[in-house]
Structure formats: C-alpha cells, structure tokens
Design an enzyme around this catalytic site. Structure first.
Site, mmCIF file in Angstrom:
data_model
loop_
_atom_site.group_PDB
_atom_site.id
_atom_site.type_symbol
_atom_site.label_atom_id
_atom_site.label_comp_id
_atom_site.label_asym_id
_atom_site.label_seq_id
_atom_site.Cartn_x
_atom_site.Cartn_y
_atom_site.Cartn_z
ATOM 1 N N ASP A 188 0.821 -1.225 0.000
ATOM 2 C CA ASP A 188 0.000 0.000 0.000
ATOM 3 C C ASP A 188 0.851 1.269 0.000
ATOM 4 O O ASP A 188 1.586 1.535 0.944
ATOM 5 C CB ASP A 188 -0.861 -0.071 1.275
ATOM 6 C CG ASP A 188 -1.706 1.170 1.518
ATOM 7 O OD1 ASP A 188 -1.812 2.026 0.635
ATOM 8 O OD2 ASP A 188 -2.276 1.258 2.640
ATOM 9 N N GLY A 360 -5.426 5.494 8.407
ATOM 10 C CA GLY A 360 -5.391 4.040 8.426
ATOM 11 C C GLY A 360 -4.294 3.471 7.539
ATOM 12 O O GLY A 360 -4.161 2.252 7.431
ATOM 13 N N HIS A 361 -3.524 4.353 6.918
ATOM 14 C CA HIS A 361 -2.479 3.889 5.989
ATOM 15 C C HIS A 361 -1.093 4.140 6.574
ATOM 16 O O HIS A 361 -0.814 5.213 7.105
ATOM 17 C CB HIS A 361 -2.594 4.618 4.651
ATOM 18 C CG HIS A 361 -3.882 4.364 3.932
ATOM 19 N ND1 HIS A 361 -4.061 3.284 3.100
ATOM 20 C CD2 HIS A 361 -5.055 5.031 3.951
ATOM 21 C CE1 HIS A 361 -5.291 3.317 2.609
ATOM 22 N NE2 HIS A 361 -5.915 4.366 3.123
#
Lengths: 548, 548
Positions: A188, A360-361
């Site tokens: 990600d 959230g990353h």
C-alpha cells in the site's frame, strides 16, 4: 507462468482491483470504485473496466476482498453482473459487501468466509489471510502461494499496535512469511509521502476523551461509518460519561448492526436511544454519532449545521467533533459546516486543531517495516498515484531491495514471474468506466465536455420556422436560455441577438442549396462571436431550425 | 464617532476590503477579490458588493493598499469604476495595481506612493505605514491615527526575520505604536490554526539550494509570480550554478519587470535568455522560472508536463520544483502534473516532500507576538473564515486581551468607537458580486442553479409544431440533447421518449383551453419521470412548442 495484472489502483487512489493468474486459473483481489474527479461532472462513481476479466483466457474462479471499504468492494456488484463468481472475505467484509451487492438486486451470490490462519485452495493457489490494522475492522493482507513462489498483497494497512488483537497487524505472521521466502511483496503506497509512524489509536482515544471531558453539553461526533474501532472508542466514552447514544445515518446504522452482530462492536444494553427522544435527556447525557464528516449536503451533520435538522438544535455548550480525515476536494463544504456550527455557538473540534483522527495507511517507517518483515525478492508498489508508486519504489530501495527487483507497474500491465525472474511482458485493455445513475459507461469524453461547457456558460436555444415554399420566417427567431445570464439583467442582449440572427438569415439567399444547414451553422458562429464580444461568454448554441 | 466597516474578508479567505470613517470622511483599506467557490460554476472572480461605498453619507476620499496580492487589490478596477478616488500604496504595490487597473481600460487614475515612516493626512486621519514580511515584497501594515485613538491594520503578514530589511516585519515600529497606545488591532487570521512559528525564508533557500545541487539536468521552478523574494533566491542559485535564466509566463514577466525597475530584484546582466534559445545551452546551465504551480491547465508547466510545450521537453535528469502552497481545491490538477512529470522521467520536488515553500501568513506564536508588541485595548480578528476569527479571538484572550475587548465582527457590521468604548452598532448592505466574463452581478442564484443542473445531467430540448387549426402535429416531436447521454449508446432511450411525448399529447384533448401550456408542462413532468426511471438522471427539459 505466474501473471499479476493490476486493473486499477496503480495510477490512482481507489479503483483497486487485481487479477492473478497461473496457467488457466485466475483469481481477483478486490473490486473497488473511485469517486469521480472534478471534471467528471454529474458522475456518481467510477469503476475499473471489466473488459479483460470478461475476455481472459484463464478461468477466473473467485474474488477475494481485503476489507470493507468502497475503494476495495464498491465495484463488486458490477463485477458480479459480468461474472458470477464466489466472493471470499472475512465476516465483517462480507457482511458489508453482501449488503451492497443486494442493493443492486443481486441475491444468488455465493459468499465464503475466510479467517486468518486458515488457507483456501483454488487450483494452483493457496490463499492465506493475515490480519492487518486499518481504519475499518476485519481487514486482511492476502498471501498467495503459487508454483513460482509466494506473493503478498498487503491490502490497505498500517502497523497499529494497541486495541485488541483483531485491530493489530499480525507482524509475526508476516515475519514467518519472510522466513519461508517471499517472491514478491505488493504494498500500500497511499501515505508513502509522510515521514515517521502513524500516531497510535490510543492517543486518538485520549484526545477524544479529553475533548469530551471539557464539554458540558451534547457531544456530536461525525466519522466514517466503517470506522468501527473509532465508534467503539466513542461508545466507551459515552459509557463513562453515563450518556445515551444516538446512531444517525443509514450507512452508520448498517455498519453498527453488522459489527454488533459479529462481535466487533459492543454497546451496553439500554444505551441506545432514538434521535426523536433526544430532548427527553439533559444535554450532558447525549452522545450522538453520525456521518457527514465530508460535508455531504444532505447528511444529518449538514442539516444540524444549518439549523434544519428535525430533532437536533445546536446550543451553546454543545461540542461537535469531526473525527475523520478531510479528504482533498471536500475542504470547502466541510469548512462551511464548521463555520456554521461556530455561528450557532457550538465548540467544533477537527483534525486541523486536535488529534481526533489518525490515518489508516502506513507512513514511511511502517512501510519499511513491512518490507523488512517480509524480506521479499521482488517489490511492487500498489495503491497510489504514479508519484506515490515512484516514492514507494525509492523507499523500498532505501530499505534494501535491489533496484532491478523493484517493478514499477501501471494499470493493465502484465507482470510475469517465471523461474524467479519478474518482468513486465505486455498489456491488457484497461480503463475507467463512469457510472451515472443507471448508466454504466454511456457517459464519455464528449458528454463530459458538453457538461463542462454547459456548466460554465449555459446554453441558448434558437428556434426558427421557415415556410418551405417561400423561405420566409413563419415563427421566431425565438431565444430561450438556461444557465447563461439572468434575463432581466440583460433583456437587450437577447433582443440584439435576435437582430444578429435576422442579419445572418438575410445574408443567406433564398435559393441557395442546403439553405437550412448553412443558416444553422452561420447562426451558431454569429451568436458565438456576438456573445463573446458583448459579454465574454461562450454558451452552447442549439439552433432548432425547421422548414414547414 | 469612529466607524470600522469590513465589507469583505471577515467570513472568508479573500475579498478583503474595509471602510474606516470618522465624521464625514471615509477611507478604504484594500479592495480584494476572491476566487470562485466550487458551486459558482463558470464564474471568473468574486468581488465585494460596492453598494455601501456608493451610498455612504461619508465622503470616501482614498483607497490604501497593503500589498500587491489579488485578494487585496483584485477588486480595485471595479471600485474605481464606481468611485474615482486616489490610490495610495507602496511603489511595488502600485506598480502591480496600476497594471491591473489599466488592463480594465482605466487610465485617468491618481496613484500616490507611500513609504514606511512617512505619514499621510486625510481629513481627521493620519495614515502611517509599517513594513511587514509576506509572500510578496513591499507589503505594509497600516496605522490610522484618529481622534478616538490609533488603529492598526496588519495587512497580511508574518514576522519573518532574515532577508534584507525590505523583507522583514518592522517589529520595532509596531512596538513603538504599542508604547504610544493602540485603540484597536486588526490582525490577519489566515494561519491561526497552525501552532508555532513559520519556518524561515532562509531555510527554504537552503532546501532549494540543496535540491538544485543534486540536479544534473535543467531546473524548472514553478512559483507564484508575486513572490519576488523567492524569485531572488532562485536567481542567486542560478548565478552560483553559472546557469542561464528563463522567465516564462505573462504575470511572472510583469512582476519581474516591476521588481527589477524598483530595485526589489536584481538579475546579473546577460543571465536571462529567451525560452526559444533553451537548446543552445547544456541542460545543467538552464534554470527556468514559471507559473502554473496551481495546476492551471493552460500554463507553461502544464504544457511541459504533457509534452506539448513548444520549446521545453523533459529529459531524464531534469528537476521540477513546485515552490508554492498547494491551495485546497487544486490538489487534483497539481497531482496530475506531478504524476505526468514523473512519467516523463523528471525528479519532482514539492511542499509535501521537501521544505521548498513557506507560508506568508503568521502562525500562532507570531500572531501572539503582534498582539504583545502592539498591546492594543481592543482586538478585532480579520482576514479569515468565521472559524479562523473565532480561533484568533481565543488566541488573543490567551495573549492577555480582555474578553470584553475582543470584537468578533462579520462583513457589513459597523464597529464603532466612541470615548474608548467599542461595539457593534449596526449593519450596512454587503455581499458577494459574481463576475463572469464582462458581466458583473448578472449571474445569481437561479443561473448558478441552472448551471449546476446542466453540469450534472445535461439538457433535452423537445420541439413540436402543431397546426393551429387542426391541432395535429406538423413537426416533431424532435429531441436534441446536450451533456445527457452518448446518443449511440442509447438510441432507444430517445425513441422511447418520443413515444412518451406522443402519449402525453394524446391524453390532452384537442379543444382544451391553454392546450399548448398544458402540453408543455405535462411533457416536462413525463420526461423527468421517464428519464429518472429508466436511467436515473434528471436533465433540464426545454420544450419548444409552437402553433402555426
């Protein structure tokens, strides 16, 4: 040969979708949507083109979901309309996905629950699931054991210590994969531009707690419906405060229902009340959770801010907390809500002024941690615009991955692995499909261009009827405009435009071949020039010209 | 009685304009524009309503400008069209303002240069000017000595140590005002939500220097045209690098010309070259300055990023620096440019990844510093949305200003001072005027609403001609659409819509009074329902219905 084919998410934030094939078997990881960009006027959502999936020689046998966010499951109904394959995911993810699919009227779909540590076999693939921390619950990274070696797809993740085990990234399992040997890590890239580590969820809880302690009135918290851990934090605060809880907003109520049923959220009995009953309790005993943190104009929060909510009126001691990221592009509507709430007398707390939200990353150090834990031979940055992928590639190099083993791919490129050699071997059709209302793919460049022009200067319809025999005007020129100019402000503008039209008609002789066609194009040209000269606007001109 | 009347800038970022009156004399400080908000489709700029200025009983004798930014001088041509008063400002500010005013064809305007330390008398007012640091040069704060006491209007400022004297806020002069006694301080609230101090301009210069040192190819720096100090930093780097300089972009060239003429910018002789000659020099010897840092689609930077610039092609070792703030709302176009530049092989450096930009507006500690230096009796936060004004009021309280002496005013409110008592005593007409092309104020709510609808779902024009005597259809129904649907995709949609129209006509009898009116409204309703049901879109329906 092992093939990895990203169909979306490598070149944009959102639209995440990837095909993995070996021989004649294929599986899909995620089927996400993207929210439209500014220039996509009137478009509701964007989904990846399914052309390749439909045409692929490999038999696509299943779709696996990493977590329950729109940018990973939002295109699922459209995928299932094309290809009725089983859907694999963790219980919460499937709960949300099923809801969404059924809204599209699709009921005969097979859902198969998966769990961390319990592999699933599909043809040559052994699919495994590793718990990751993210801004929703029950998210997983996916491992794919193939005859060529093991792939890891992180999904969206951060490392995230704290909370219970269902909220933390299972670093040990990732490390075990590393020990076993990982062919390629796909990770990600969303926050690759941010240095350091994400703040812990506990410090967000602490900030929320201290903001709430200071508040003497009602507390209204706006957040993303899917952020179950955050919801639990607020529930806990409300419990300590001995307050009643209101959940407001359809998507929030849906998530809460699923999360409670599956044990991801626990709300003490008797705490929830209906918003209708809000005035039966003193303000201090009210904690309300709602959506609308992105400034959505029809949301409960927006209505509260304009004083038009049916049940909630802001009073002086009330506190409104926006516990969510301000997504770029939404600053202005969010800011308007904040300003309005201040004018009503509320105290307003948001990301810019307090630590009431965390991403959230993973940030840079966490991304390096993932690389170090899994120690992959190849590295493929995913989930990001091109600039994010470039930065993630650089970061991977700094974390020890050999430059030649970093594959910077784009949507549609075929990444192949054979005998531990990875490379890009070709390209499949890919693209973005615009969904507008019930239309999927029927709005393209030309329609968007027209909408753009209409939105800037409106349109002018000119109607004229000629007598077919004599060529003289039987009706008109009549001029109707929309979105062009407030007509009382410049009545003369329209009168003068009529004169311009009559002059054009006079110039064109009566007996010329294609007279109507020529008049039509000359009117367009003359009016464009006239409006540009007099008022410097360029409305679309629609001549409706008839011979009767 | 002393009156302060903000006409813009207290409730938004931009649109800064304020009237100060005593008895029958009035002066104006700044006349700024605002760039349109998202919902103001097709609008070019927004200016404050001049209604009050035109109607005021006081004779408005002059306008004073604090600095040369659009949000402080952009409405000046419109003001001067209404009221031909002299314009006071420092040399650079007037240089830019004059240019702008003359673009509007106004030449017979009196410009009067002012200088720090040299007061100007207008009726009961003694106007003074104090140097402030900001992201353009020659900015000042304005002191207004009145019979009721001294007012200070900071303009846009940060404290800013470093650079030469013309770049630093003159903290000593502000302190002298404080010692003399200040009735009210009006201070810039733009960055009140940010803690600490702004980074120094020197550290930006250092970052730029080190980025440039690493670059082996051409260096292209995109920045705001008005940021003369930053331009000088780049010129200095280019000089040390022994490079040639290219200035590209109309507004940049204009600023550079004025700044050089007035001594704010010094460029060694022989360093500037024309962009046409770029290929006569090795890449390492080229430094180009340009605009387009906000992603403006027609800018040189945008054209470079798409490979369509006439003279500049990006090569592998080139470095592009975006040395400017990413203004909210512009993220997407800027991001597109960054992605495209990366794909062409350039290294791209921007605010998010390097310290190549610093804000021109004071952070919290600097704002407190201004309050402490001037030690005012009253405090009035200006330049900000309501939330900024609220935060600045809180900050002032924390810096020792008595809560009752903080005046939280909005545009149009009259703040009066009499015998050292300050309060809000009334309201004057105020508002935002939309400028679209040559039209000033002729686009309002209804036109914007139509543009909004057109932009989302387009429009459908239905033409029908009836025989006046028999009532039967002579022509049509003909359907033409724009921005609605790509017609080959759904030809049947239009065919079916024609059937819907024919049914409606059949339902309405031949001899009904107002037949045409009834048919028109029934067609609108039926088509709205039909399109909503079949495709879930709501185009504007324009029925053109005639009897001949």
């Amino acid at each position: 040969m092992l093939k990895i084919i990203p169909l979306g998410g490598l070149g944009e934030i959102g639209l995440n979708m990837m095909v993995i094939e070996y021989g004649d078997t294929g599986i899909i990881i995620d089927a996400g949507l993207m929210f439209p960009e500014d220039y996509m006027l009137g478009i509701d959502i964007v989904i990846p083109s399914m052309d390749y999936i439909i045409q692929s020689d490999a038999r696509i046998s299943a779709v696996f979901l990493t977590h329950a966010h729109e940018d990973h499951i939002g295109a699922l109904p459209y995928l299932l309309k094309e290809l009725r394959i089983p859907v694999y995911g963790t219980p919460f993810t499937l709960g949300v996905a099923k809801n969404k699919v059924e809204e599209h009227g699709l009921f005969d779909v097979e859902y198969i629950e998966v769990f961390p540590g319990k592999p699933v076999h599909i043809g040559p693939f052994e699919m495994g699931f590793i718990r990751v921390s993210h801004s929703t619950v029950d998210g997983v990274g996916i491992t794919v054991k193939t005859p060529e070696g093991m792939l890891i797809h992180t999904g969206d993740f951060k490392i995230g210590h704290g909370g219970n085990e269902a909220m933390m990234t299972d670093v040990n399992s990732f490390a075990r994969c590393g020990a076993e040997g990982v062919l390629a890590l796909m990770s990600d890239s969303t926050n690759v531009e941010t240095e350091g580590y994400t703040m812990s969820d506990q410090s967000v809880a602490d900030s929320l707690q201290s903001v709430c302690e200071e508040s003497k009135g009602r507390i209204i918290v706006a957040l993303f419906a899917s952020n179950v851990a955050r919801i639990q934090q607020i529930v806990n605060i409300a419990e300590r405060r001995k307050s009643k809880l209101i959940f407001s907003g359809r998507s929030l109520e849906m998530t809460v229902e699923i999360a409670k049923r599956l044990g991801f959220l626990s709300v003490p009995d008797g705490m929830e009340i209906d918003v209708k009953d809000v005035d039966h309790y003193p303000p201090r005993q009210i904690v309300m959770l709602t959506t609308g943190s992105q400034g959505e104009p029809m949301s409960a929060l927006a209505r509260i801010s304009t004083g038009s909510h049916k049940h909630i009126r802001i009073e002086k001691d009330d506190t409104v907390i926006l516990s969510s990221k301000i997504i770029p592009g939404n600053e202005k509507p969010i800011s308007n809500i904040i300003n309005s709430l201040y004018k009503l007398g509320a105290n307003v707390v948001y990301e810019r002024t307090s630590s009431v939200h965390v991403s959230g990353h993973a940030y840079q150090e966490e991304l390096k941690m993932m690389i170090r834990l899994t120690n992959p031979e190849f590295f493929i940055p995913i989930h990001g615009e091109y600039r994010h992928l470039v930065h993630h590639a650089r970061l991977a190099q700094s974390a020890g991955i050999n430059r030649e083993k970093i594959i910077l791919a784009e949507n549609g490129q075929i990444i192949s692995f054979e005998n531990r050699k990875g490379r890009i071997v070709g390209r499949v059709p890919t693209g973005r499909v615009l969904v507008d209302g019930k239309g999927v793919g029927d709005v393209g460049r030309s329609v968007l261009k027209e909408r753009q022009m209409l939105s800037e200067d409106g349109l002018v319809v000119v109607t004229i009827v000629f007598d077919e025999e004599t060529g003289i005007i039987m009706y008109g020129p009549e001029i109707v405009s929309r979105g062009f100019v407030f007509w009382t402000a410049t009545g003369h503008l329209i009168d003068d435009a009529q004169c311009v039209i009559l002059e054009v008609i006079e110039e064109v002789g009566l007996d010329i071949p294609n007279r109507i066609e020529i008049i039509r194009s000359k009117i367009q040209k003359a009016l464009r020039q006239y409006f540009n000269f007099t008022i410097k606007r360029r409305p679309i001109i629609v001549p409706v010209i008839m011979e009767l």
